[in-house]
Design an enzyme around this catalytic site. Structure first.
Site, short mmCIF file in Angstrom:
data_model
loop_
_atom_site.label_atom_id
_atom_site.label_comp_id
_atom_site.label_asym_id
_atom_site.label_seq_id
_atom_site.Cartn_x
_atom_site.Cartn_y
_atom_site.Cartn_z
N HIS A 114 0.68 -1.11 -0.11
CA HIS A 114 0.02 -0.11 -0.10
C HIS A 114 0.93 1.26 0.04
O HIS A 114 2.02 1.12 0.40
CB HIS A 114 -0.86 -0.10 1.34
CG HIS A 114 -0.08 0.09 2.56
ND1 HIS A 114 0.39 -1.10 3.07
CD2 HIS A 114 0.28 1.19 3.31
CE1 HIS A 114 1.19 -0.91 4.01
NE2 HIS A 114 0.77 0.66 4.48
N ASP A 116 0.55 5.00 1.97
CA ASP A 116 -0.31 5.28 3.29
C ASP A 116 -1.51 6.04 3.09
O ASP A 116 -1.61 7.02 2.27
CB ASP A 116 0.72 5.88 4.42
CG ASP A 116 1.49 4.77 4.91
OD1 ASP A 116 1.28 3.62 4.79
OD2 ASP A 116 2.77 5.08 5.37
N HIS A 268 4.78 0.06 -0.12
CA HIS A 268 5.70 -0.47 1.00
C HIS A 268 4.82 -1.73 1.47
O HIS A 268 3.74 -1.83 1.32
CB HIS A 268 6.32 0.38 1.74
CG HIS A 268 5.00 1.14 2.78
ND1 HIS A 268 4.46 2.18 2.00
CD2 HIS A 268 4.41 1.03 3.71
CE1 HIS A 268 3.54 2.69 3.10
NE2 HIS A 268 3.50 1.85 4.07
N ARG A 283 6.41 5.95 14.11
CA ARG A 283 6.15 6.57 12.81
C ARG A 283 5.46 7.74 13.04
O ARG A 283 4.55 8.12 14.01
CB ARG A 283 5.24 5.49 12.19
CG ARG A 283 4.75 5.88 10.97
CD ARG A 283 3.42 4.95 10.79
NE ARG A 283 2.78 5.16 9.39
CZ ARG A 283 1.89 5.95 9.21
NH1 ARG A 283 1.26 6.79 10.06
NH2 ARG A 283 1.13 6.05 8.14
#
Ligand SMILES: [Fe+2]
Length: 292
Positions: A114, A116, A268, A283
């Site tokens: 995907h 993000d 990713h 993150r």
């Protein structure tokens, strides 16, 4: 002058002035930054160089940085306003999402390719991920260069999909909501916040002007204007492009590393292969624009 040439030229100037070295590691994408200590923070010149390196290489990383959460957030803020993730905000820093996985807390859907938050009308521009605890083996992250994937398609096929748009949904995250009244209320709020945006199948990068495939198996649910069987066939073919090794870059994490990636030109996948070991990451995500 071509507007893309004018826009892209700032990245070359910023890279030439950058106070660090950029070592290209992957054939198609991925570079290591040497000679920059992020613990000291950024200044205008190092930030411009870092963003230019990120756009030009799509994925960049620095090892042995061992930043604190506060330093991670401070560095991230240079790149733009930060998202507060709609699913798992927690802790003292709402901009930080903690990914702490082990055998009793397996990952939720990070092992599906995907880009993000494409379920947002304005999906994430950059993601900045820092490693804290790394499994003995496994837990790599893989990226795919969606510009290379687009360029790998035939000219005829590219012309066919050029004007098409697809609908996106946070589908795999729906399992986070139970049947309880409270959860159903939260789910309805999510649906109001993110009402199935439509994005182009092929996105033009706002800086480089490069065209990139912008559908992904995690969030894309259907192509507008096609029958379901037609849409399924087309999406399957586009989803499969991420599996071409020549378009990929694979990163073996070490503790204290930090990776920046450009969601506008990459997808990713986090390899889900390390239990019972633990993998703890933090993150941040930089707000993006509506894809065109
Ligand atoms: Fe992700």
């Amino acid at each position: 002058m071509n507007i893309n040439v004018a826009k892209a030229s700032w990245t070359q100037a910023a890279l030439a002035a950058a106070p660090f070295e950029v070592e290209r590691v992957g054939r198609s994408l991925g570079a290591e930054i040497h000679g920059l200590d992020l613990k000291k923070g950024l200044d205008e010149r190092s930030f411009r160089g870092l963003e230019a390196a990120l756009i030009e290489n799509k994925v960049i990383y620095l090892r042995d940085q061992h930043l604190t959460t506060a330093q991670h957030v401070e560095i991230s803020r240079w790149f733009g306003a930060l998202e507060v993730h709609p699913f798992r905000p927690e802790g003292e820093f709402p901009e930080i999402m903690v990914l702490d996985n082990h055998k009793d807390n397996p990952v939720l859907s990070t092992d599906v390719w995907h880009s993000d938050t494409t379920f947002r009308a304005t999906p994430t521009k950059y993601t900045i991920l820092r490693s804290q605890i790394i499994p003995r083996t496994g837990g790599d992250t893989l990226w795919c260069d969606m510009e290379a994937a687009y360029n790998g398609l035939s000219e005829t096929f590219r012309a066919m999909i050029g004007g098409l748009k697809a609908r996106h949904d946070f589908q795999n995250f729906r399992v986070l909501f139970t049947r309880s009244d409270e959860d159903q209320k939260r789910l309805r709020r999510m649906e109001e916040l993110y009402p199935n945006p439509v994005h182009p199948l092929v996105r033009t990068h706002p800086v480089t002007g490069a065209k990139c495939i912008y559908v992904n198996p995690q969030f894309t649910i259907g192509v507008e204007g096609l029958h379901k069987d037609e849409s399924d066939v087309l999406l399957k073919l586009l989803f499969e492009q991420v599996h071409v090794p020549e378009y990929q870059f694979r990163f073996r994490w070490t503790e204290g590393a930090i990776v920046f990636w450009d969601n506008q030109s990459t997808q990713h996948y986090a390899a889900n292969d390390y239990y019972p070991d633990r993998r703890r990451m933090e993150r941040t995500a930089v707000c993006g624009d509506a894809p065109v």
